[in-house]
Design a protein around this motif. Structure first.
Motif, PDB file in Angstrom:
ATOM      1  N   THR A  95      16.695  25.891 -67.092  1.00 14.14           N
ATOM      2  CA  THR A  95      15.824  24.794 -67.865  1.00 14.14           C
ATOM      3  C   THR A  95      14.674  25.400 -68.342  1.00 14.14           C
ATOM      4  OG1 THR A  95      16.524  23.132 -66.354  1.00 14.14           O
ATOM      5  CG2 THR A  95      14.860  22.529 -67.854  1.00 14.14           C
ATOM      6  N   LYS A  96      14.545  25.142 -69.528  1.00 12.97           N
ATOM      7  CA  LYS A  96      12.938  25.654 -70.050  1.00 12.97           C
ATOM      8  C   LYS A  96      11.792  24.939 -69.478  1.00 12.97           C
ATOM      9  CE  LYS A  96      13.451  27.669 -74.541  1.00 12.97           C
ATOM     10  NZ  LYS A  96      12.861  27.855 -75.852  1.00 12.97           N
ATOM     11  N   PHE A  97      10.884  25.849 -69.056  1.00 15.15           N
ATOM     12  CA  PHE A  97       9.651  25.241 -68.322  1.00 15.15           C
ATOM     13  C   PHE A  97       8.700  25.873 -68.759  1.00 15.15           C
ATOM     14  CE2 PHE A  97       6.500  25.418 -64.717  1.00 15.15           C
ATOM     15  CZ  PHE A  97       6.653  24.007 -64.446  1.00 15.15           C
ATOM     16  N   GLY A  98       7.274  25.178 -68.738  1.00 13.76           N
ATOM     17  CA  GLY A  98       6.183  26.145 -69.014  1.00 13.76           C
ATOM     18  C   GLY A  98       6.060  26.126 -70.506  1.00 13.76           C
ATOM     19  N   HIS A  99       4.918  26.813 -70.850  1.00 11.80           N
ATOM     20  CA  HIS A  99       4.408  26.904 -72.314  1.00 11.80           C
ATOM     21  C   HIS A  99       5.288  28.185 -73.207  1.00 11.80           C
ATOM     22  CE1 HIS A  99       0.909  25.046 -70.103  1.00 11.80           C
ATOM     23  NE2 HIS A  99       1.406  23.864 -70.833  1.00 11.80           N
ATOM     24  N   GLY A 100       5.859  28.860 -72.597  1.00 13.40           N
ATOM     25  CA  GLY A 100       6.727  29.977 -73.114  1.00 13.40           C
ATOM     26  C   GLY A 100       7.684  30.648 -72.418  1.00 13.40           C
ATOM     27  N   ARG A 101       8.616  31.297 -72.842  1.00  8.11           N
ATOM     28  CA  ARG A 101       9.651  31.938 -71.981  1.00  8.11           C
ATOM     29  C   ARG A 101       9.672  33.356 -72.165  1.00  8.11           C
ATOM     30  NH1 ARG A 101      15.785  29.940 -71.532  1.00  8.11           N
ATOM     31  NH2 ARG A 101      15.329  28.735 -69.867  1.00  8.11           N
ATOM     32  N   VAL A 102       9.649  34.341 -71.303  1.00  4.00           N
ATOM     33  CA  VAL A 102       9.935  35.812 -71.585  1.00  4.00           C
ATOM     34  C   VAL A 102      10.851  36.165 -70.650  1.00  4.00           C
ATOM     35  CG1 VAL A 102       8.420  37.933 -71.287  1.00  4.00           C
ATOM     36  CG2 VAL A 102       7.392  35.699 -71.617  1.00  4.00           C
ATOM     37  N   ALA A 103      11.906  37.026 -71.448  1.00  2.00           N
ATOM     38  CA  ALA A 103      13.125  37.626 -70.788  1.00  2.00           C
ATOM     39  C   ALA A 103      12.894  38.831 -70.371  1.00  2.00           C
ATOM     40  CB  ALA A 103      14.115  37.207 -71.738  1.00  2.00           C
ATOM     41  N   LEU A 104      13.327  39.382 -69.153  1.00  2.19           N
ATOM     42  CA  LEU A 104      13.524  40.686 -68.656  1.00  2.19           C
ATOM     43  C   LEU A 104      14.637  41.192 -69.127  1.00  2.19           C
ATOM     44  CD1 LEU A 104      11.650  40.298 -65.312  1.00  2.19           C
ATOM     45  CD2 LEU A 104      10.510  41.345 -67.632  1.00  2.19           C
ATOM     46  N   ILE A 105      14.907  42.205 -70.013  1.00  2.00           N
ATOM     47  CA  ILE A 105      16.093  42.749 -70.542  1.00  2.00           C
ATOM     48  C   ILE A 105      16.044  44.105 -69.967  1.00  2.00           C
ATOM     49  CG2 ILE A 105      17.536  43.350 -72.359  1.00  2.00           C
ATOM     50  CD1 ILE A 105      17.574  40.414 -72.197  1.00  2.00           C
ATOM     51  N   GLY A 106      17.054  44.865 -69.453  1.00  7.73           N
ATOM     52  CA  GLY A 106      17.187  46.171 -69.205  1.00  7.73           C
ATOM     53  C   GLY A 106      18.320  46.771 -68.736  1.00  7.73           C
ATOM     54  N   PHE A 107      18.584  47.925 -68.605  1.00  7.78           N
ATOM     55  CA  PHE A 107      19.647  48.400 -67.919  1.00  7.78           C
ATOM     56  C   PHE A 107      19.725  48.206 -66.590  1.00  7.78           C
ATOM     57  CE2 PHE A 107      20.186  51.190 -71.686  1.00  7.78           C
ATOM     58  CZ  PHE A 107      21.402  51.252 -71.821  1.00  7.78           C
ATOM     59  N   PRO A 108      20.862  48.162 -65.594  1.00  6.95           N
ATOM     60  CA  PRO A 108      20.708  48.138 -64.266  1.00  6.95           C
ATOM     61  C   PRO A 108      19.325  48.883 -63.633  1.00  6.95           C
ATOM     62  CG  PRO A 108      22.773  48.448 -64.924  1.00  6.95           C
ATOM     63  CD  PRO A 108      22.096  48.846 -65.990  1.00  6.95           C
ATOM     64  N   SER A 109      18.963  48.470 -62.635  1.00 10.32           N
ATOM     65  CA  SER A 109      18.205  49.441 -61.644  1.00 10.32           C
ATOM     66  C   SER A 109      16.717  49.905 -62.188  1.00 10.32           C
ATOM     67  CB  SER A 109      18.755  50.396 -61.102  1.00 10.32           C
ATOM     68  OG  SER A 109      19.142  50.043 -59.760  1.00 10.32           O
ATOM     69  N   VAL A 110      16.158  49.264 -63.307  1.00  9.64           N
ATOM     70  CA  VAL A 110      15.091  49.794 -63.848  1.00  9.64           C
ATOM     71  C   VAL A 110      13.857  49.178 -63.151  1.00  9.64           C
ATOM     72  CG1 VAL A 110      15.947  50.725 -66.359  1.00  9.64           C
ATOM     73  CG2 VAL A 110      15.364  48.012 -65.805  1.00  9.64           C
ATOM     74  N   GLY A 111      14.002  48.287 -62.426  1.00  9.02           N
ATOM     75  CA  GLY A 111      12.947  47.438 -61.838  1.00  9.02           C
ATOM     76  C   GLY A 111      12.710  46.099 -62.321  1.00  9.02           C
ATOM     77  N   LYS A 112      13.644  45.472 -62.979  1.00 14.16           N
ATOM     78  CA  LYS A 112      13.146  43.979 -63.430  1.00 14.16           C
ATOM     79  C   LYS A 112      12.876  43.084 -62.581  1.00 14.16           C
ATOM     80  CE  LYS A 112      17.471  43.882 -65.684  1.00 14.16           C
ATOM     81  NZ  LYS A 112      17.718  45.119 -65.084  1.00 14.16           N
ATOM     82  N   SER A 113      13.761  43.096 -61.381  1.00  9.91           N
ATOM     83  CA  SER A 113      13.559  42.189 -60.139  1.00  9.91           C
ATOM     84  C   SER A 113      12.249  42.251 -59.552  1.00  9.91           C
ATOM     85  CB  SER A 113      14.660  42.197 -59.519  1.00  9.91           C
ATOM     86  OG  SER A 113      15.923  41.951 -59.952  1.00  9.91           O
ATOM     87  N   THR A 114      11.894  43.655 -59.501  1.00  7.77           N
ATOM     88  CA  THR A 114      10.837  44.115 -58.788  1.00  7.77           C
ATOM     89  C   THR A 114       9.459  43.612 -59.632  1.00  7.77           C
ATOM     90  OG1 THR A 114      11.888  46.233 -58.135  1.00  7.77           O
ATOM     91  CG2 THR A 114       9.460  46.051 -57.686  1.00  7.77           C
ATOM     92  N   LEU A 115       9.643  43.731 -60.865  1.00 14.40           N
ATOM     93  CA  LEU A 115       8.561  43.200 -61.785  1.00 14.40           C
ATOM     94  C   LEU A 115       8.390  41.604 -61.653  1.00 14.40           C
ATOM     95  CD1 LEU A 115       6.483  44.046 -63.841  1.00 14.40           C
ATOM     96  CD2 LEU A 115       8.363  43.815 -65.672  1.00 14.40           C
ATOM     97  N   LEU A 116       9.574  40.939 -61.500  1.00 16.68           N
ATOM     98  CA  LEU A 116       9.442  39.635 -61.448  1.00 16.68           C
ATOM     99  C   LEU A 116       8.721  39.078 -60.153  1.00 16.68           C
ATOM    100  CD1 LEU A 116      10.793  36.785 -62.858  1.00 16.68           C
ATOM    101  CD2 LEU A 116      11.979  36.649 -60.538  1.00 16.68           C
ATOM    102  N   THR A 117       9.112  39.705 -59.164  1.00 14.78           N
ATOM    103  CA  THR A 117       8.417  39.480 -57.897  1.00 14.78           C
ATOM    104  C   THR A 117       6.953  39.592 -57.804  1.00 14.78           C
ATOM    105  OG1 THR A 117      10.687  39.909 -56.865  1.00 14.78           O
ATOM    106  CG2 THR A 117       8.751  39.822 -55.523  1.00 14.78           C
ATOM    107  N   MET A 118       6.662  40.750 -58.507  1.00 17.35           N
ATOM    108  CA  MET A 118       5.197  41.091 -58.550  1.00 17.35           C
ATOM    109  C   MET A 118       4.358  40.130 -59.437  1.00 17.35           C
ATOM    110  SD  MET A 118       4.582  45.096 -57.959  1.00 17.35           S
ATOM    111  CE  MET A 118       4.039  44.225 -56.780  1.00 17.35           C
ATOM    112  N   LEU A 119       4.997  39.887 -60.540  1.00 15.36           N
ATOM    113  CA  LEU A 119       4.252  38.950 -61.502  1.00 15.36           C
ATOM    114  C   LEU A 119       4.189  37.616 -61.153  1.00 15.36           C
ATOM    115  CD1 LEU A 119       5.070  40.462 -64.841  1.00 15.36           C
ATOM    116  CD2 LEU A 119       3.071  40.923 -63.553  1.00 15.36           C
ATOM    117  N   THR A 120       5.500  37.214 -60.470  1.00 19.02           N
ATOM    118  CA  THR A 120       5.308  35.634 -60.403  1.00 19.02           C
ATOM    119  C   THR A 120       5.418  35.231 -58.863  1.00 19.02           C
ATOM    120  OG1 THR A 120       7.775  35.577 -60.127  1.00 19.02           O
ATOM    121  CG2 THR A 120       6.789  35.443 -62.311  1.00 19.02           C
TER     122      THR A 120
END
Ligand SMILES: Nc1nc2c(ncn2[C@@H]2O[C@H](COP(=O)(O)OP(=O)(O)OP(=O)(O)O)[C@@H](O)[C@H]2O)c(=O)[nH]1
Ligand SMILES: [Mg+2]
Length: 774
Positions: free
Chosen positions: A60-85
């Motif tokens: 579900t869309k939530f908040g004032h804007g939506r940002v998607a993390l796109i990338g090849f596997p194992s580039v650190g997307k999940s790590t970044l999400l954990t750090m920022l949120t």
């Protein structure tokens, strides 16, 4: 043959054609491109019978804007999400750790931004490999894509991913092509262009349209477009989205590589492990999303700086109408106009209609239509609340008086609102006879409203004169009463305070009754009566800007004279029409203490003497008037003194003149910042323009600006009544001139009375809390 095979086949044919030097190559290529585009669109259509959703991907869309993390596997997307949120998303050193869409929330600048962690995608994702299609669908629903790349891996990854996203109709960091395209039922193809075309011609355009089986259409190229642009416009399903390329893991690569990556367009380098540059990433995200925070201000109350309404041009737009819709759809029909403070407003507050574009950190007050039948005390008052009335009024006056150009939400917060008791105190202080002059440079406040009670800026004698002399008269009486009260207090202490308070309230009530009395004060009748007095040169049935400026100036001058005369009375005890500096200083100190320590240096002897034209040591009525209103004085001694004071302030090296540095840092913005026409450039502080202006001022070309050379811009430093008169007139015309011919008819004035009687309306609008509408 499946769609994928057909695409492959056409791609092979394109490769062959590319090598072919034949003249017709471009036409053939164009046709093949169109074929592929059509097939890719088919590829995106969900298979018949498939469910619309996608295996846990629909978040579900939530908040004032939506940002998607796109990338090849194992580039650190999940790590970044954990750090920022702070939301945990499994991270591991093997590929495809994340298998679904994991949302987290970033709290930034009072807004909430939804960040989506997605499974890694691989080459061929657009054709359905891995979870490519679902991931790309989520990317399409976002306001911003962060393409996460591994800084230690090949540069080619960026291109591969970009290609994958392009293949499904995502256009990164591009704007839609400037091509007007409209299908028609008949009439054939009309081909036109307003710019020279080097990549496409009429024939190629026809061929591509033909490929789409379009035989009737209007095509207008507004720029030098390519075949791909035309195909994008015909397909019509492209999503133009901003993308920041985020190179993660810079901790494992050399500094040269980091430097190189950081210089790529739209790129940012980070390390999740070392927490490097994450704050920059947030700031960049914020910037790219272009969110517009608008703070609501219930009438007579402090703006709600904790809870902005967040708009963006990608999500529904940033106009006043969008803002109202955001609060509640039903609000729109009740809105009469809104008042806007902030960077989008040309003056504070600006009356704005629904089409006005808002900018980040604007403050908006909604003024609703009033229902006539509502049981109020008159047209302007919908309620009275006697005990609160005085404090309300005072706080409003203060409010109008304190808003300054360049205000930000934060400074607004600090400067405008105090408890009513302090408001009252400050208002009195403001109005005290000689407290007129804080440093004149502060007098740059923009005249904000037009009408009764509009006490303005604290600088100089600034006091916006009402448009209507009848209101001005009331206003003067109000001031005189207040004045008497203040001096009574000085002379007799606070003993009789209560009595005076009663008298004061009585007066306010009378004034209110007058304004609300239809027979005595009918706004339309008033405008009808005043119109011929304003429409003078020429008497042509229109009020021009110049006529309105002249009118305002006359009102302001009358007001100024009244106040000067009243003060003169105070200092000229024996009534002989002259005041000496000694008397002035003695009385002044008796009533107000030593002004110097409070920072009112201008009335010092120097200033007094400059006002004394005939040099007899006394000021007569006219001289005293000039003394109180130096910005409007034509006395050369005062003009010279003001120039000298301005120069002194900025003359850092004390050589008695300004070099370019001193001009640029101390004066340039100051002079041009208040100049509407130059506002846009001056704020950037453009050096070249500054240099040009400097040499223009430097009449004798000696590389310095002297006291005398400052004279032409003195009116920009000490805003005169003329400046305010012009500003009020411009504002009123912009509000009321509905046919945009730059002048006002009687009908326009009658239909837009709030442009002239602003404060009468302002002070009486019913309370409104935006919370109710949520
Ligand atoms: N050296 C280094 N390693 C990092 C950094 N950020 C993440 N990693 C490591 O990279 C590996 C993959 O991280 P994830 O966050 O799971 O990557 P992902 O992009 O979510 O991967 P998938 O979910 O498989 O697509 C983990 O072992 C992380 O510890 C970084 O800044 N520097
Ligand atoms: Mg992951």
């Amino acid at each position: 043959m499946g769609i994928l095979e057909r695409i492959k086949e056409i791609e092979a044919e394109m490769a062959r054609t590319q090598k072919n030097k034949a003249v017709r190559r471009e036409y053939h290529l164009g046709q093949l491109k169109a074929k592929i585009a059509k097939l890719r669109t088919q590829l995106l259509e969900p298979p018949k019978g498939a469910s619309a959703g996608g295996d846990g991907f629909e978040v579900t869309k939530f908040g004032h804007g939506r940002v998607a993390l796109i990338g090849f596997p194992s580039v650190g997307k999940s790590t970044l999400l954990t750090m920022l949120t702070g939301t945990h998303s499994e991270a591991a050193s093997y590929e495809f750790t994340t298998l679904t869409c994991i949302p987290g929330i970033i709290h930034y600048n009072d807004t909430k931004i939804q960040l989506l962690d997605l499974p890694g995608i691989i080459e061929g994702a657009s054709e359905g490999k891995g979870r490519g299609r679902q991931v790309i669908a989520v990317a399409k629903s976002s306001d911003l894509v962060l393409m996460v790349l591994d800084a230690s891996k090949s540069e080619g990854h960026r291109q591969i991913l970009t290609r994958e996203l392009e293949a499904v109709g995502l256009r990164l960091n591009k704007r839609p092509p400037q091509i007007y395209f409209k299908r028609k039922k008949t009439g054939g193809i009309s081909f036109n262009s307003t710019a020279p075309l080097t990549h496409i011609d009429e024939k190629l355009c026809y061929q591509i349209l033909h490929e789409y089986k379009i035989h009737n259409a209007e095509v207008l190229f507004r720029e030098d477009s390519t075949v791909d642009d035309l195909i994008d416009v015909i397909e019509g399903n492209r999503k133009y989205i901003k993308c920041v390329y985020v190179y993660n893991k810079i901790d494992v690569v050399g500094i040269d590589d980091v430097d190189n990556l950081a210089r790529q367009p739209n790129s940012l380098v980070i390390s999740c492990n070392l927490q490097l540059n994450l704050d920059r990433l947030l700031a960049r995200m914020w910037e790219e999303m272009g969110l517009v925070r608008v703070y609501t201000k219930p009438q007579g109350q402090q703006p709600d700086f904790g809870d902005p309404v967040v708009l963006s041009s990608d999500r529904g737009g940033c106009t006043v109408e969008d803002f109202c819709n955001h609060i509640h759809r039903s609000l729109l029909k009740d809105v009469k106009y809104v008042l806007v403070w902030g960077t989008s407003a040309r003056h504070y507050p600006q009356h704005c209609g629904l089409g006005h574009g808002l900018e980040d950190e604007d403050v908006v007050q909604i003024v609703k239509k009033k229902e006539k039948e509502e049981g109020g005390r008159g047209r302007f008052k919908s309620h009275t609340n006697a005990p609160d009335r005085i404090s309300d009024r005072l706080s409003q006056m203060l409010f109008r008086a304190t808003i300054k150009p360049g205000i930000s939400a934060q400074s607004y917060d600090k400067c405008c609102f105090y408890p009513d008791s302090i408001c009252a105190l400050m208002l009195y202080k403001m109005r005290q006879a000689c407290v007129h002059a804080l440093h004149p440079k502060n007098s740059a406040a923009v005249a904000s409203s037009y009408g009764a009670g509009a006490v303005h800026d604290s600088g100089g004698n600034r006091h916006a004169a009402p448009f209507d002399p009848a209101i001005a008269e009331l206003e003067r009486r109000l001031e005189d009463k207040e004045w008497e009260r203040e001096h009574y207090r000085i002379l007799h202490g606070d003993a009789e305070k209560d009595d005076h308070m009663k008298e004061w309230e009585e007066f306010l009530r009378e004034e209110e009754d007058f304004i609300n009395d239809d027979d005595r004060f009918n706004v339309s009748d008033r405008i009808r009566a005043l119109f011929p007095k304003i429409d003078l040169t020429p008497k042509d049935g229109f009020v021009s800007l110049d006529e309105l400026i002249r009118w305002n100036l006359d009102q302001a001058r009358a007001d100024q004279l009244h106040r000067s005369a009243r003060e003169m009375e105070l200092y000229d005890k024996n009534g002989n029409g002259i005041v000496s500096f000694t008397t002035f200083r003695a009385l002044r100190q008796q009533s107000h203490g030593d002004g110097n320590s409070l920072g009112f240096p201008w009335w010092k002897e120097e200033h007094f003497n400059a006002s004394d034209v005939n040099g007899d040591g006394f000021l007569n009525k006219t001289e005293f008037h000039d003394f109180l209103n130096p910005s409007d004085s034509e006395n050369p001694k005062i003009v010279n003194l003001l120039c000298r004071q301005e120069l002194r302030q900025r003359d850092k090296d004390g050589d008695g003149k300004l070099n370019f540095e001193e001009y640029f840092h101390g004066l340039h913005d100051h002079i041009h910042g208040y100049d509407d026409e130059n506002a846009a450039i001056s704020h950037i502080g453009n050096m070249t323009i500054a240099k040009e202006r400097f040499s223009k001022l430097d009449k004798d070309n000696d590389g310095f600006i002297s006291e005398h050379e400052l004279e032409p811009v003195l009116d920009k430093l000490h805003l005169s009544e003329h400046y305010y008169a012009r500003q009020q007139a411009t504002h009123a015309i912009s509000e009321a001139d509905k046919d945009h011919d730059g002048r006002l008819t009687l009908e326009e004035m009658i239909e837009n009375p709030y442009a002239f009687y602003g404060s009468v309306y302002f002070s009486d609008d019913e309370d409104y809390f935006h919370e109710e509408f949520r």
